[in-house]
Write an enzyme that holds these catalytic residues in place. Structure first.
Site, PDB file in Angstrom:
ATOM      1  CD  GLU A  79      -2.476   1.951  -3.279  1.00 44.01           C
ATOM      2  OE1 GLU A  79      -2.949   2.961  -3.805  1.00 44.01           O
ATOM      3  OE2 GLU A  79      -2.008   1.926  -2.134  1.00 44.01           O
ATOM      4  CG  ASP A 131      -1.696   1.270   1.384  1.00 44.31           C
ATOM      5  OD1 ASP A 131      -2.542   1.498   0.512  1.00 44.31           O
ATOM      6  OD2 ASP A 131      -1.471   2.028   2.346  1.00 44.31           O
ATOM      7  CG  ASP A 138      -1.027   3.340   5.654  1.00 43.92           C
ATOM      8  OD1 ASP A 138      -2.140   3.762   5.296  1.00 43.92           O
ATOM      9  OD2 ASP A 138      -0.069   4.087   5.932  1.00 43.92           O
TER      10      ASP A 138
END
Ligand SMILES: [Zn+2]
Length: 380
Positions: free
Chosen positions: A267, A183, A347
């Site tokens: 991501e 992340d 996170d």
């Protein structure tokens, strides 16, 4: 493809030729740009790369400068113009703000390319032999790997560099049977799905601090003064240092992850979109995620690892354990799920969701049972 960068040690005479070559390329670039522009505006005609290339010999007969540059280097300039226009038309067709291709002012054209290794460029006994320029000494002699393909000569704040792109055969690493989700962070550079934060290294933060100092110094200097010119040079060097620290960090982080994991879920991030729309745009851009992703994907491909890019929408709100939506504002750094009791750093929870979305289940990743974490940040 792998790029090897060498600092060049030109003699003063060679440095003058390098500067002149970049200048000639800049003039050709601007000439090709104006030719396309007027043809389009006055005759509605569009001139392509092939036509501009065909008119190069005639241009060379008229100019005292063009014949002093290797012909493939000149062709590469026309390729750059072509790529700029193609990107422009792509933006027009996509309905984006087009931004007409721009002229390159003095000091805004800092590189030229020998597009074909062996044609005007070769290495000989630790010297880079450039046609029409000479034999240049290299500062560092880290050996090249694979097959050299192209060579770009670049002017940076602290001198000239050769950037040699090589085709390297992949060298697969043995499987580890492990998968990870990553992340992108704001507090830390990123967080792994096992909860480990990756923080920007001290060297990077120090370089950034120096950069800010250099910016302030420049703003205090009187315009047109010698001291301002000096301050501007120092600022350019500070920028270079930050860039190098960021690159170094991205390479090391990617190397560690590729060594440790078979399967990496990340991501998918549209940096440009984020910079435009996101209130935390600067932090994200600064974190260098785009650079890191490019490096990670290249290293993974060469090592036979899998990188999966997933849509990050909702990954910070959803509970990684039960899938329940747990809405929280950005300021809320802790994920506490009311339906299953899962409690994790925000996170960490997001990284677990990214791993799930990126096919981590196949690796039997166990979810943590919850509770506060007390891990030391990993600084690499
Ligand atoms: Zn839950």
């Amino acid at each position: 493809m792998k790029t090897f960068v060498y600092k060049l040690r030109p003699t003063p005479a060679q440095a003058a030729i390098l500067t002149e070559t970049a200048e000639t390329c800049r003039h050709l670039y601007n000439h090709a740009l104006i030719e396309r522009k007027t043809a389009y505006q006055e005759r509605g005609e569009s001139i392509g790369f092939a036509r501009q290339c065909a008119s190069l010999p005639a241009l060379k007969r008229e100019s005292p400068y063009l014949p002093r540059v290797h012909s493939q280097v000149l062709q590469d300039v026309l390729h750059r113009v072509d790529r700029t226009f193609q990107a422009f038309f792509r933006r027009v067709n996509a309905g984006e703000k087009p931004g007409y291709p721009r002229f390159k002012g003095k000091g805004w054209y800092d590189s030229f390319t020998y597009p074909q290794w062996g044609n005007g460029v070769k290495l000989d006994n630790r010297r880079l032999i450039l046609s029409k320029i000479g034999a240049l000494r290299l500062h560092n002699d880290r050996p090249l790997e694979g097959m050299p393909k192209t060579c770009t000569i670049v002017r940076k704040a602290d001198g000239w560099y050769a950037s040699i792109a090589c085709e390297v055969a992949p060298s697969p690493l043995p499987p580890t049977g492990k998968a990870v989700g990553i992340d992108v962070g704001l507090e830390s550079f990123a967080t792994l799905s096992d909860g480990t934060p990756i923080v920007n290294p001290r060297s990077y933060r120090a370089a950034e601090r120096k950069l800010k100092q250099a910016q302030r110094r420049l703003s205090r200097r009187v315009k047109g003064s010698n001291r301002r010119r000096k301050a501007r040079e120092l600022l350019a060097k500070a920028h270079l240092k930050v860039k190098r620290a960021r690159q170094d960090f991205a390479h090391k982080t990617a190397r560690t992850l590729v060594n440790d994991y078979d399967h990496i879920a990340v991501e998918q991030l549209n940096i440009r979109g984020m910079v435009r729309n996101h209130p935390l745009a600067k932090a994200i851009a600064d974190a260098g995620w785009g650079l890191f992703l490019r490096i990670l994907i290249a290293k993974a491909a060469s090592a036979g690892r899998v990188v999966v890019e997933v849509n990050p929408a909702g990954t910070s709100q959803m509970c990684a354990q039960c899938g329940e939506s747990v809405p929280k504002r950005l300021a809320v750094r802790w994920h506490a799920c009311p339906s299953c009791g899962c409690a994790l750093h925000r996170d960490h929870n997001a990284a677990l969701n990214i791993l799930k979305r990126g096919g981590g289940a196949a690796f039997g990743e166990a979810l943590p049972s919850g509770g506060p974490e007390n891990r030391e940040p990993c600084t690499l």
